[in-house]
Design an enzyme around this catalytic site. Structure first.
Site: not given
Length: 259
Positions: A204, A238
């Site tokens: 991210k 995740r």
């Protein structure tokens, strides 16, 4: 939890796993590397992503679920959706977990649906929608406010009859990079919820922008933050890169093991 995005526009792997052959290759690789769960998503939730119709989302995720389970019948799949109708049809096809980025706010029938399905529910924190969330980052105390959100949403979900719930703080969702780091720095406070919590930092912007890099070059930074999340009590990672995440889990487990 290995990420399989069957979308053309996800921030890192958009378009990479749309064809059934690519989906099977990715699923097989992740399972062989130690993934416990495969998370199937057909609606890109990157900031500013275009909205996708329910029909298009179903057209993407249902064949992916069928394809994976035909080849890997023991695989545990989660459906990444905020739509109750998509969740229901995905579970009917064999998905075993519902992963909802909106925590039930974008579909007021989600809690009832998940309760009726009797599957675990991943409840994430987000303000607004993927299209508007970058304008929803005004917090006085991001950790305190996210924890308060969970206390409210957990009460509602439990009242609806959902028994198995996992919290996801939603790194990068309606949070600036600095707020995401603040949340990670205080992640151990989520133990007060007395439920498992998930960390999703894989590739991210909080990783690659901090390193003046790109999502493609963010694996090492992701590994570093995954390690921090594990040390602060995260139960699930995740990730796009399963092998490296499993290595983190193994090493942290060894670190915490008593002689």
């Amino acid at each position: 939890m290995g990420i399989i995005n069957v979308t053309p526009d996800s921030f890192y792997d958009g378009g990479m796993t749309v064809a059934s052959e690519a989906i099977l290759k990715q699923a097989g690789k992740m399972l062989s590397e130690g993934a416990s769960i495969l998370d199937i998503g057909g609606y890109s939730s990157r900031p500013g992503a275009s909205s996708v119709s329910e029909a298009d989302e179903l057209h993407r995720v249902l064949p992916a679920i069928e394809t994976i389970l035909a080849e890997f019948p023991d695989a545990i799949l989660s459906i990444d959706t905020f739509r109750a109708s998509v969740a229901k049809q995905a579970v009917m096809k064999g998905a075993a977990i519902v992963n909802d980025i909106s925590g039930g706010r974008l579909d007021d029938t989600m809690y009832h649906t998940v309760s009726q399905l009797g599957v675990p529910y991943i409840l994430m924190h987000m303000r607004g929608t993927p299209q508007t969330m970058t304008q929803e980052t005004n917090y006085d105390d991001v950790t305190r406010e996210v924890l308060f959100y969970f206390s409210e949403r957990l009460a509602l979900a439990r009242a609806a009859g959902i028994n198995d719930i996992i919290a996801d703080p939603g790194f990068g969702f309606a949070k600036t990079r600095q707020q995401s780091f603040e949340l990670l720095n205080h992640l151990e406070q989520f133990q007060s919820l007395e439920i498992p919590y998930l960390a999703g930092v894989s590739r991210k912007s909080m990783v690659y922008k901090s390193l003046d890099s790109t999502p493609e070059d963010a694996l090492n930074g992701t590994t570093a933050l995954n390690t921090v999340a594990l040390l602060k009590g995260a139960s699930i990672l995740r990730v796009h890169d399963v092998k490296e995440a499993v290595e983190c889990i193994t090493l942290v487990h060894n670190l915490k093991s008593k002689p």
